[in-house]
Scaffold this motif. Sequence first.
Motif, PDB file in Angstrom:
ATOM      1  N   ARG A 284       0.828  -1.208   0.000  1.00 15.26           N
ATOM      2  CA  ARG A 284       0.000   0.000   0.000  1.00 15.26           C
ATOM      3  C   ARG A 284       0.869   1.268   0.000  1.00 15.26           C
ATOM      4  O   ARG A 284       1.888   1.337   0.678  1.00 15.26           O
ATOM      5  N   ASP A 285       0.437   2.263  -0.786  1.00 11.27           N
ATOM      6  CA  ASP A 285       1.145   3.558  -0.883  1.00 11.27           C
ATOM      7  C   ASP A 285       2.609   3.373  -1.258  1.00 11.27           C
ATOM      8  O   ASP A 285       3.506   3.977  -0.664  1.00 11.27           O
ATOM      9  N   ASP A 286       2.831   2.519  -2.273  1.00 14.32           N
ATOM     10  CA  ASP A 286       4.189   2.270  -2.773  1.00 14.32           C
ATOM     11  C   ASP A 286       5.113   1.796  -1.658  1.00 14.32           C
ATOM     12  O   ASP A 286       6.220   2.298  -1.495  1.00 14.32           O
ATOM     13  N   TRP A 287       4.633   0.817  -0.881  1.00 14.15           N
ATOM     14  CA  TRP A 287       5.436   0.173   0.154  1.00 14.15           C
ATOM     15  C   TRP A 287       5.898   1.166   1.214  1.00 14.15           C
ATOM     16  O   TRP A 287       6.972   1.046   1.794  1.00 14.15           O
ATOM     17  N   LYS A 288       5.069   2.151   1.511  1.00 20.57           N
ATOM     18  CA  LYS A 288       5.447   3.255   2.393  1.00 20.57           C
ATOM     19  C   LYS A 288       5.976   2.794   3.740  1.00 20.57           C
ATOM     20  O   LYS A 288       7.063   3.211   4.171  1.00 20.57           O
ATOM     21  N   LEU A 289       5.219   1.944   4.439  1.00 21.60           N
ATOM     22  CA  LEU A 289       5.622   1.565   5.792  1.00 21.60           C
ATOM     23  C   LEU A 289       6.871   0.689   5.784  1.00 21.60           C
ATOM     24  O   LEU A 289       7.709   0.779   6.685  1.00 21.60           O
ATOM     25  N   VAL A 290       7.003  -0.156   4.766  1.00 21.02           N
ATOM     26  CA  VAL A 290       8.204  -0.995   4.636  1.00 21.02           C
ATOM     27  C   VAL A 290       9.439  -0.118   4.499  1.00 21.02           C
ATOM     28  O   VAL A 290      10.439  -0.291   5.213  1.00 21.02           O
ATOM     29  N   LYS A 291       9.397   0.844   3.592  1.00 17.72           N
ATOM     30  CA  LYS A 291      10.543   1.721   3.353  1.00 17.72           C
ATOM     31  C   LYS A 291      10.900   2.535   4.595  1.00 17.72           C
ATOM     32  O   LYS A 291      12.076   2.653   4.965  1.00 17.72           O
ATOM     33  N   LYS A 292       9.869   3.094   5.236  1.00 21.47           N
ATOM     34  CA  LYS A 292      10.139   3.937   6.398  1.00 21.47           C
ATOM     35  C   LYS A 292      10.754   3.131   7.543  1.00 21.47           C
ATOM     36  O   LYS A 292      11.647   3.616   8.245  1.00 21.47           O
ATOM     37  N   LEU A 293      10.300   1.895   7.714  1.00 22.97           N
ATOM     38  CA  LEU A 293      10.848   1.055   8.767  1.00 22.97           C
ATOM     39  C   LEU A 293      12.301   0.703   8.483  1.00 22.97           C
ATOM     40  O   LEU A 293      13.166   0.809   9.360  1.00 22.97           O
ATOM     41  N   ILE A 294      12.587   0.301   7.256  1.00 20.93           N
ATOM     42  CA  ILE A 294      13.966  -0.034   6.875  1.00 20.93           C
ATOM     43  C   ILE A 294      14.891   1.168   7.051  1.00 20.93           C
ATOM     44  O   ILE A 294      16.009   1.042   7.560  1.00 20.93           O
ATOM     45  N   ASP A 295      14.437   2.339   6.654  1.00 20.05           N
ATOM     46  CA  ASP A 295      15.270   3.537   6.726  1.00 20.05           C
ATOM     47  C   ASP A 295      15.811   3.798   8.127  1.00 20.05           C
ATOM     48  O   ASP A 295      16.917   4.334   8.280  1.00 20.05           O
ATOM     49  N   HIS A 296      15.045   3.401   9.135  1.00 22.77           N
ATOM     50  CA  HIS A 296      15.473   3.685  10.511  1.00 22.77           C
ATOM     51  C   HIS A 296      16.656   2.833  10.955  1.00 22.77           C
ATOM     52  O   HIS A 296      17.259   3.128  12.002  1.00 22.77           O
ATOM     53  N   ASN A 297      17.013   1.817  10.193  1.00 25.48           N
ATOM     54  CA  ASN A 297      18.223   1.058  10.501  1.00 25.48           C
ATOM     55  C   ASN A 297      19.480   1.863  10.208  1.00 25.48           C
ATOM     56  O   ASN A 297      20.570   1.482  10.647  1.00 25.48           O
ATOM     57  N   PHE A 298      19.338   2.973   9.489  1.00 23.19           N
ATOM     58  CA  PHE A 298      20.502   3.757   9.061  1.00 23.19           C
ATOM     59  C   PHE A 298      20.459   5.173   9.594  1.00 23.19           C
ATOM     60  O   PHE A 298      21.069   6.051   9.047  1.00 23.19           O
TER      61      PHE A 298
END
Length: 298
Positions: A284-298
């Motif tokens: 949903r929303d171009d994988w919005k929550l997946v991307k935002k969650l991954i980004d926090h690893n960096f």
Amino acid sequence: MVNYKTWMKEVNDDTSIGKLSIPGTHNSAACHTALPSVQCQGESVTDQLKHGVRFLDIRCGKLFLKEGDEAKDLQVIHGKFPVKIPFPEKLTDVLEEVYDFVGDNDSETVIVSLKQEGTDDWNNDDDEFANCIWDRYINKNKDKWYLENNIPRLQDARGKVILFRRFGLKNQDKENSFGFDAHTWKYNTTNDDRGTFAVQDFCELEDASAIEKKVDYVADFAKNAIEYNSSNSDPKLFVNFGSGANFFNTECWPEKVAIKMSDGHIDKHFGKGNGVIVLDYVERDDWKLVKKLIDHNF
């Protein structure tokens, strides 16, 4: 910019899996034509992995209308229902998707949760289901799995599939070589801490208003995970389910819950060390929550 297909490549080898922020999918293989209350994802397991999902929730059971060993060619189930009609989605095929992904991307690891659903006619006093999983699916592919009963560092699990075992085991001799033991937690829990892992899995939604309550539970548990991981060195895996349902209320079917989860700003509570957050319809929303969650690893 993060390459979501191989995002783990940029994470230090010594990092505990429990210290990461990992996107997961609920009933991951329920992405086919099925009852609308059964479908939980809009894209295939392979596409989920390519977009950065690293925790797969797979429930399986005997083939319907089959007997004996033939019935143990397991199909993927959501509750009592097949995730694909008219032809079953076989567990073998789903696992091949995972093997292919980690084989092609050896910097990555995928946590696979396996749980028995469907018919209740297993003799688990004799480990019938566990033996079926071991003999038919794991032992012949043992080199592809991380099977120790602990939370590994990333360097120990790269290129492998981590077994998150959601079924019991009577044979104690196998206990430490049959995956991470997560075979039980309190049903409909908002926070069940089992020592090596903790779970939020509030899933019984009486009506649509309960979805807001669910969003709050996900947010609170995400904050708990960050707080623990920022102040403790002992590894613990936080598993935070963003799913919930009511079979008899269409407003509480998976896609409706996913919309509320995406629109409910749970991403405001994402951070470094969220553990696993398990979602429906993650594309949903171009994988919005997946991307935002991954980004926090960096």
